[in-house]
Design a protein around this motif. Sequence first.
Motif, PDB file in Angstrom:
ATOM      1  N   UNK A 185      48.998  20.804  23.878  1.00 51.75           N
ATOM      2  CA  UNK A 185      50.178  21.454  24.435  1.00 51.75           C
ATOM      3  C   UNK A 185      50.329  22.890  23.946  1.00 51.75           C
ATOM      4  N   UNK A 186      50.160  23.097  22.636  1.00 55.61           N
ATOM      5  CA  UNK A 186      50.232  24.459  22.084  1.00 55.61           C
ATOM      6  C   UNK A 186      49.144  25.326  22.695  1.00 55.61           C
ATOM      7  N   UNK A 187      47.935  24.776  22.818  1.00 56.75           N
ATOM      8  CA  UNK A 187      46.826  25.533  23.399  1.00 56.75           C
ATOM      9  C   UNK A 187      47.141  25.942  24.834  1.00 56.75           C
ATOM     10  N   UNK A 188      47.683  25.016  25.621  1.00 60.25           N
ATOM     11  CA  UNK A 188      47.992  25.316  27.022  1.00 60.25           C
ATOM     12  C   UNK A 188      49.044  26.424  27.130  1.00 60.25           C
ATOM     13  N   UNK A 189      50.090  26.328  26.309  1.00 55.61           N
ATOM     14  CA  UNK A 189      51.138  27.352  26.328  1.00 55.61           C
ATOM     15  C   UNK A 189      50.567  28.710  25.938  1.00 55.61           C
ATOM     16  N   UNK A 190      49.700  28.724  24.915  1.00 56.43           N
ATOM     17  CA  UNK A 190      49.149  29.992  24.450  1.00 56.43           C
ATOM     18  C   UNK A 190      48.210  30.609  25.477  1.00 56.43           C
ATOM     19  N   UNK A 191      47.449  29.775  26.178  1.00 58.28           N
ATOM     20  CA  UNK A 191      46.549  30.278  27.224  1.00 58.28           C
ATOM     21  C   UNK A 191      47.347  30.924  28.349  1.00 58.28           C
ATOM     22  N   UNK A 192      48.411  30.245  28.773  1.00 65.37           N
ATOM     23  CA  UNK A 192      49.260  30.795  29.843  1.00 65.37           C
ATOM     24  C   UNK A 192      49.888  32.107  29.392  1.00 65.37           C
ATOM     25  N   UNK A 193      50.426  32.134  28.174  1.00 70.38           N
ATOM     26  CA  UNK A 193      51.048  33.360  27.652  1.00 70.38           C
ATOM     27  C   UNK A 193      50.034  34.496  27.592  1.00 70.38           C
ATOM     28  N   UNK A 194      48.830  34.185  27.148  1.00 72.48           N
ATOM     29  CA  UNK A 194      47.785  35.198  27.053  1.00 72.48           C
ATOM     30  C   UNK A 194      47.427  35.762  28.430  1.00 72.48           C
ATOM     31  N   UNK A 195      47.221  34.884  29.395  1.00 70.50           N
ATOM     32  CA  UNK A 195      46.809  35.335  30.718  1.00 70.50           C
ATOM     33  C   UNK A 195      47.924  36.084  31.451  1.00 70.50           C
ATOM     34  N   UNK A 196      49.163  35.642  31.268  1.00 70.68           N
ATOM     35  CA  UNK A 196      50.295  36.334  31.908  1.00 70.68           C
ATOM     36  C   UNK A 196      50.437  37.748  31.352  1.00 70.68           C
ATOM     37  N   UNK A 197      50.323  37.893  30.045  1.00 73.23           N
ATOM     38  CA  UNK A 197      50.455  39.230  29.448  1.00 73.23           C
ATOM     39  C   UNK A 197      49.284  40.134  29.844  1.00 73.23           C
ATOM     40  N   UNK A 198      48.117  39.567  30.010  1.00 74.18           N
ATOM     41  CA  UNK A 198      46.971  40.369  30.449  1.00 74.18           C
ATOM     42  C   UNK A 198      47.150  40.855  31.885  1.00 74.18           C
ATOM     43  N   UNK A 199      47.646  39.979  32.758  1.00 79.52           N
ATOM     44  CA  UNK A 199      47.907  40.388  34.143  1.00 79.52           C
ATOM     45  C   UNK A 199      48.977  41.477  34.180  1.00 79.52           C
ATOM     46  N   UNK A 200      50.004  41.318  33.338  1.00 76.85           N
ATOM     47  CA  UNK A 200      51.045  42.345  33.289  1.00 76.85           C
ATOM     48  C   UNK A 200      50.463  43.678  32.811  1.00 76.85           C
ATOM     49  N   UNK A 201      49.619  43.631  31.777  1.00 78.90           N
ATOM     50  CA  UNK A 201      49.042  44.856  31.232  1.00 78.90           C
ATOM     51  C   UNK A 201      48.197  45.582  32.277  1.00 78.90           C
ATOM     52  N   UNK A 202      47.452  44.842  33.054  1.00 76.06           N
ATOM     53  CA  UNK A 202      46.603  45.469  34.075  1.00 76.06           C
ATOM     54  C   UNK A 202      47.437  46.131  35.165  1.00 76.06           C
ATOM     55  N   UNK A 203      48.590  45.554  35.463  1.00 74.02           N
ATOM     56  CA  UNK A 203      49.433  46.108  36.515  1.00 74.02           C
ATOM     57  C   UNK A 203      50.320  47.253  36.013  1.00 74.02           C
ATOM     58  N   UNK A 204      50.749  47.164  34.767  1.00 75.87           N
ATOM     59  CA  UNK A 204      51.721  48.137  34.245  1.00 75.87           C
ATOM     60  C   UNK A 204      51.091  49.310  33.514  1.00 75.87           C
ATOM     61  N   UNK A 205      49.846  49.155  33.040  1.00 76.45           N
ATOM     62  CA  UNK A 205      49.230  50.192  32.220  1.00 76.45           C
ATOM     63  C   UNK A 205      48.049  50.838  32.937  1.00 76.45           C
ATOM     64  N   UNK A 206      47.760  52.059  32.532  1.00 75.87           N
ATOM     65  CA  UNK A 206      46.601  52.775  33.062  1.00 75.87           C
ATOM     66  C   UNK A 206      45.484  52.722  32.030  1.00 75.87           C
ATOM     67  N   UNK A 207      44.290  52.401  32.497  1.00 73.78           N
ATOM     68  CA  UNK A 207      43.158  52.233  31.592  1.00 73.78           C
ATOM     69  C   UNK A 207      42.961  53.457  30.709  1.00 73.78           C
ATOM     70  N   UNK A 208      42.938  53.229  29.398  1.00 74.60           N
ATOM     71  CA  UNK A 208      42.652  54.294  28.444  1.00 74.60           C
ATOM     72  C   UNK A 208      43.798  55.213  28.116  1.00 74.60           C
TER      73      UNK A 208
END
Length: 207
Positions: A21-44
Amino acid sequence: MQAEAGTPLSRRPRRTLLVLGIAAVWIVLDQVTKLWAERALTLGEPVQVVGDLLRLHLIYNSGAAFSLGTGSTGVLTVVASIISVLIVWQALKVRSLPWAIALGLLLGGAVGNLVDRFFRAPAPGLGHVVDFLRLPNFPIFNVADIGVTTAACLIALLALRGFHPDGTREGKSDEAYESPRTQADDDDTTHDAAAPHTSADRTEPGR
């Protein structure tokens, strides 16, 4: 022998589910934040959040956690996959709550970055990991890396204090695995000790 309710044997499935359960929650949190970073931030291009203490800085990492082993993506993918399988195998046997939390964070962090390696460019198994968190004088990292680092620190602490994944502790008697005495057992013992001797047990005078 079937475990009594409340014994360590009955806790093992719950501990395994906690790891997953902890692993599943952490995976979702990790992937959601990565998707947000790609949309909200400019590379470099870094963005200050708390002055120079915390910045958001999007990069794509071909190495391991904290940009270690850059250029060895294929090898790292294989190693991380093996480690993830070993963690799941250990989770099936864990009975300690702190160890379950540590293994859950470790598994979540490992699989979180594996998702990137398998499903991101440039190719399956060779994908680059999204990193976007930066501290002063520290490599750029992500939420998965936080899970792995936290788990490593917790595991080291547990090992130093002698706690084992099976719920035992170094130098302590393993009472958890002894079969609990029931009231019926105690009553039988008391009855046997207090039972009067039969005539056959008595020694007749003169014999």
